[in-house]
Scaffold this motif. Structure first.
Motif, PDB file in Angstrom:
ATOM      1  N   VAL A 378       6.695   3.387  -6.238  1.00 35.97           N
ATOM      2  CA  VAL A 378       7.108   2.064  -5.427  1.00 35.97           C
ATOM      3  C   VAL A 378       5.786   1.007  -4.940  1.00 35.97           C
ATOM      4  N   ALA A 380       4.405  -2.474  -3.915  1.00 33.11           N
ATOM      5  CA  ALA A 380       4.520  -3.620  -2.720  1.00 33.11           C
ATOM      6  C   ALA A 380       3.851  -4.881  -3.632  1.00 33.11           C
ATOM      7  N   GLN A 381       4.900  -5.687  -4.015  1.00 31.92           N
ATOM      8  CA  GLN A 381       4.639  -6.871  -4.713  1.00 31.92           C
ATOM      9  C   GLN A 381       4.086  -8.007  -3.976  1.00 31.92           C
ATOM     10  N   LYS A 387       0.000  -4.815  -6.427  1.00 38.23           N
ATOM     11  CA  LYS A 387       0.883  -5.281  -7.600  1.00 38.23           C
ATOM     12  C   LYS A 387       0.224  -4.856  -9.005  1.00 38.23           C
ATOM     13  N   VAL A 407       9.883   0.508  -8.526  1.00 34.62           N
ATOM     14  CA  VAL A 407      10.518   0.132  -7.171  1.00 34.62           C
ATOM     15  C   VAL A 407       9.823  -1.140  -6.700  1.00 34.62           C
ATOM     16  N   THR A 409       8.921  -3.779  -4.166  1.00 35.05           N
ATOM     17  CA  THR A 409       9.173  -4.185  -2.958  1.00 35.05           C
ATOM     18  C   THR A 409       8.146  -4.770  -2.094  1.00 35.05           C
ATOM     19  N   ASP A 410       8.233  -4.959  -1.105  1.00 37.02           N
ATOM     20  CA  ASP A 410       7.299  -5.504   0.021  1.00 37.02           C
ATOM     21  C   ASP A 410       6.408  -4.497   0.690  1.00 37.02           C
ATOM     22  N   THR A 413       8.330  -2.624   3.572  1.00 37.19           N
ATOM     23  CA  THR A 413       9.179  -1.325   2.870  1.00 37.19           C
ATOM     24  C   THR A 413       8.454  -0.404   2.394  1.00 37.19           C
ATOM     25  N   ARG A 417       8.904   3.313   3.609  1.00 41.05           N
ATOM     26  CA  ARG A 417       9.526   4.441   2.878  1.00 41.05           C
ATOM     27  C   ARG A 417       8.478   5.739   2.542  1.00 41.05           C
ATOM     28  N   TRP A 429      10.092   9.341  -2.514  1.00 46.81           N
ATOM     29  CA  TRP A 429       9.163   8.579  -3.298  1.00 46.81           C
ATOM     30  C   TRP A 429       8.361   9.308  -4.258  1.00 46.81           C
TER      31      TRP A 429
END
Lengths: 533, 313
Positions: A378, A380-381, A387, A407, A409-410, A413, A417, A429
């Motif tokens: 997971v 976070a972009q 990233k 995955v 995501t931001d 999230t 998660r 995750w």
């Protein structure tokens, strides 16, 4: 041309113009400008309760408004701040503290031991060290208006560190009526006894926060050094200007519309360095430790050999270059979980982290019995560092033959998660990326990420009794030698069991106009002692 | 007319209620957790859980929606999860910069785009027409942030005529207000110049072929009068429509512009709220935007009756 390159180019041309004398810096500088500091903080001050919300930006603003009982200096030693004196009984069980004379809150009321006791109770509920003290506490109560006592059933040698550390939450002292607020509910009155008053009427969350000098503040007489010494404010007014766009902040600094930018984007630093009106230097010398955490509860990372395989294949340089680019001054490899350059730093047992060895990693993976389970990675972009690290990790896992389910995501999230304990295929995750402020990783005191106490541990829930034993040993250590020995064993156990994967140590710059003097490096922006011509 | 206005306003209520329900539901199913953001990175899951409970986020969806709806009906948009400030206060703090930006952008765009479109239609096929339309295509094609940086570079950094960033309230004087807003308004305006100029040109081309235009020209009416009084008036309905739609689009465009020029407007408030999952703020802003959208459409309808008296409600 991508957006990042464009930002660099746009800001670069601005720098050339400024360097060539085309831009005049007089734009926003009025007559009172020397008495006002315009500061661009690392993030938006979205709330202002340093106990309820523990983001660094909140802590940094709180350091202006609320004073602390003790304050650590650059040698990590806690020094008296609001406290005049302290005594500890021979058995180490009873601490008695006395406040300095003449301390006042911003509403004019004197600071008393009742305020301190209530503030400490609120702090305790939210702070890892506070909770440890709470667990051995017999009594915390005022003795008189200026003194209070803390009675324990077991000695706590790190008491002064707990009261003076800079990790959030700090021991910010509030009036009793405000400190009565539940620690899980936000305060709505921002009254402290620190060097600046918060101007609530001018607060526009997401845009601006304003602080005014507190005329009745009584600074200590010692030389300021991080949180210790005299916090003498040279400005009548400090304005925090929130700027979400780095190119705009760079342009505003070049143009003299702001005085100090806490965290310039690494890409823009070369441009700022070329500007003759701007100084650039390392901001926080304790930097950050990049990290990815693996979920110890579920396959494949519940198997220590799989975790070791990943750590063996890891090359910290790949991660660090993805974050800081080509500037070698900004990063260091670390065969450790602790902050490089600090007194207790150790690389004991860290050999596996020193050399990337894909063949060895593949061998370990084969021995582990890895069954091709997908790794739910997971990422976070919306955070540049996470990233970059996520992209490197995805390639790393593939290079040793692991199946990756990336995955993107931001951060919001990821935050939700990562709290899921369910299996990766059922909303859980396998790994996520983050970073830790180096200031938090100096020793185990506030280093939640290195703890390995299973269900109580940070996300990933590592359960390694050997790590926990050494954490306890460190807390109970009577001298530096004992502390160092415990830290060495702790590092070794954390590496062997791969509590998590440190991806390297990296620093960031700060930038300020050359007419601003007194800017120093620190794990938070030190605004006291700074002047402007 | 009054009955029409009242009827239109009444019909907006179910629309807004639906929008509110939709937004509320969307946020409920979307991942992300404001409590985790508030608690900070070092917080334990138990801390996060307690903050979630203190914010009421652990209660069932229907209960939260019912409570929120009840409050909204009383004019209370709730309290921001992060700032503990009333959402109405946060919106009030941010509405002036955004409204200022929108108004200045519209004035800037309309005052350039309409004459440009009229002249392009009049000189159809010439280099003036091609030049104007090429400019329009450029305006539409270049991203807002690119225009913003270029303008900031030239006018703020190089010429030092205006500030790079920030906003000064109108209450502190027209000139400081204008100096801060002119670059963002030009940035955002370029897109609308393109849009409005192209529509104006197309509509004018159609109208200029009408018999009454030929008649006016045959009677010896001056070219300027023919264009701006006879033809433009009859081409006004689609132009007014596109200007109205533009206002709604401006709200979206303002998000980027406000970030590039560090303007504390509603666009930034919305983005910040979304990134932090500040549900009450998101809901309040979306509700307000939908109200603005509905009101703008109402105004467009009413404007039709002014520009074309044949239209009656």
């Amino acid at each position: 041309m991508d957006r990042r390159t464009f930002l660099k180019t746009a800001a670069g041309t601005g720098a050339l113009a400024a360097a060539g004398g085309l831009a005049m810096p007089a734009l926003a500088q009025g007559a009172a400008a020397a008495k006002t500091l315009r500061f661009v903080p690392q993030a938006n001050l979205a709330n202002f309760d340093p106990i309820w919300g523990t983001q660094y930006v909140v802590r940094n603003a709180a350091l202006l408004v609320w004073d602390t009982l003790y304050g650590i200096d650059s040698k990590f030693e806690p020094k008296r701040q609001m406290v005049e004196s302290e005594t500890v009984s021979a058995d180490g069980l009873t601490w008695t503290f006395k406040l300095r004379d003449g301390l006042k809150f911003h509403d004019g009321a004197p600071v008393t031991s009742k305020d301190v006791v209530q503030s400490l109770k609120r702090w305790q509920a939210r702070d890892p060290m506070g909770l440890m003290i709470k667990a051995i506490e017999v009594e915390l109560a005022p003795v008189d208006d200026m003194s209070w006592k803390w009675v324990l059933n077991k000695p706590y040698p790190k008491m002064l560190l707990a009261l003076g550390k800079n990790n959030a939450p700090c021991t910010f002292i509030m009036p009793e009526r405000i400190a009565n607020t539940d620690p899980f509910t936000q305060i709505t009155e921002y009254i402290g006894s620190g060097p600046m008053k918060f101007v609530r009427s001018e607060w526009v969350p997401g845009a601006k926060a304003v602080f005014e000098k507190f005329a009745d503040y009584k600074p200590r007489t010692e030389k300021p050094d991080w949180l210790s010494g005299g916090k003498v404010m040279m400005f009548d007014r400090v304005e925090w200007v929130i700027m979400p766009d780095p190119a705009t902040a760079a342009a505003a600094l070049q143009n003299g519309e702001v005085d100090w930018w806490e965290t310039p984007l690494a890409d823009l630093v070369p441009i700022l360095k070329r500007n003759t009106n701007v100084s650039v230097d390392i901001g926080d010398p304790l930097g950050n430790i990049g990290a990815f955490r693996m979920n110890h509860l579920h396959p494949p990372f519940n198997n220590v050999k799989v975790r070791q395989a990943v750590m063996t294949a890891l090359n910290q340089e790949d991660y660090m270059r993805s974050i800081v680019g080509d500037d070698d001054k900004l990063w260091k490899p670390m065969a450790s979980f602790f902050t490089p350059g600090t007194p207790l730093y150790t690389e004991e047992g860290g050999e596996i982290m020193k050399k990337k060895n894909v063949a060895e990693a593949k061998k370990l993976l084969a021995e582990s019995g890895y069954k091709d389970e997908p790794v739910i990675c997971v990422v976070a972009q919306d955070m540049a560092a996470t990233k970059s690290m996520g992209d490197v990790t995805a390639e790393l896992l593939k290079s040793i033959g692991m199946k990756v389910d990336f995955v993107a995501t931001d951060w919001g999230t990821v935050g939700a998660r990562r709290a899921q304990k369910t299996a990766p295929g059922q909303g859980g995750w396998s790994m996520f990326h983050t970073w830790h402020a180096g200031a938090d990783c100096v020793n185990p005191a506030s280093y939640t990420a290195v703890r390995a106490n299973g269900e109580k541990a940070w996300f990933g829930w590592p359960d390694v009794p050997a790590v926990e034993t050494e954490v306890t040993n460190w807390f109970n250590a009577k001298d530096m030698a004992e502390e160092k020995a415990a830290m060495g064993r702790l590092n070794k156990a954390a590496v062997e069991n791969v509590v998590y994967c440190p991806t390297g140590f990296y620093l960031g710059y700060q930038a300020w106009r050359k007419n601003v003097s007194g800017v120093t490096s620190g794990p938070f922006p030190v605004l006291w002692g700074v002047t402007k011509a | 007319m009054l009955a029409f206005i009242v009827r239109r306003i009444i019909t907006t209520i179910p629309v807004m209620a639906f929008v509110a329900l939709f937004v509320f539901s969307l946020l409920y199913v979307a991942p992300g957790d404001p409590a985790a953001v508030i608690a900070g990175d070092q917080a334990s899951p138990a801390d996060v859980e307690r903050i979630r409970a203190s914010l009421g986020l652990d209660r069932p969806y229907l209960v939260r929606f019912a409570e929120w709806s009840f409050r909204v009906l009383q004019g209370d948009l709730g309290t921001s999860i992060f700032t503990s400030l009333p959402v109405t206060q946060l919106i009030a703090q941010r509405i002036e910069p955004t409204l200022s930006l929108m108004v200045l952008t519209l004035i800037f765009a309309v005052s350039i785009a309409v004459p440009m479109g009229v002249i392009a239609a009049w000189k159809a096929g010439t280099w003036i027409d091609r030049g104007a339309m090429a400019f329009a295509v450029f305006g539409f094609s270049v991203p807002v942030f690119v225009v913003g940086y270029l303008l900031a570079y030239v006018f703020a950094l190089q010429l030092d005529w205006v500030p790079v960033q920030g906003y000064t309230p109108l209450s502190q004087g027209f000139w400081p207000w204008f100096r801060n807003l002119i670059l963002p308004a030009m940035t955002l305006g370029l897109v609308y110049i393109a849009l409005i100029a192209r529509i104006t040109r197309a509509t004018m081309l159609e109208v200029l072929q009408q018999d009454y235009v030929r008649t006016a020209q045959a009677k010896g009416v001056g070219q300027r009068e023919v264009l701006f009084l006879h033809a433009l008036k009859n081409a006004a309905v689609p132009i007014v429509t596109i200007i109205g739609i533009g206002i709604a689009l401006l709200i979206g465009g303002a998000v980027v512009t406000e970030s590039v020029f560090a303007i504390p407007g509603l666009g930034r408030l919305t983005v910040d709220a979304i990134l932090r999952r500040d549900y009450p703020v998101i809901q309040g802003v979306v509700l307000m935007f939908s109200l603005v959208y509905v009101l703008v459409n109402l105004l467009i309808d009413l404007t039709y009756t002014i520009v074309d008296p044949r239209i009656r409600y």
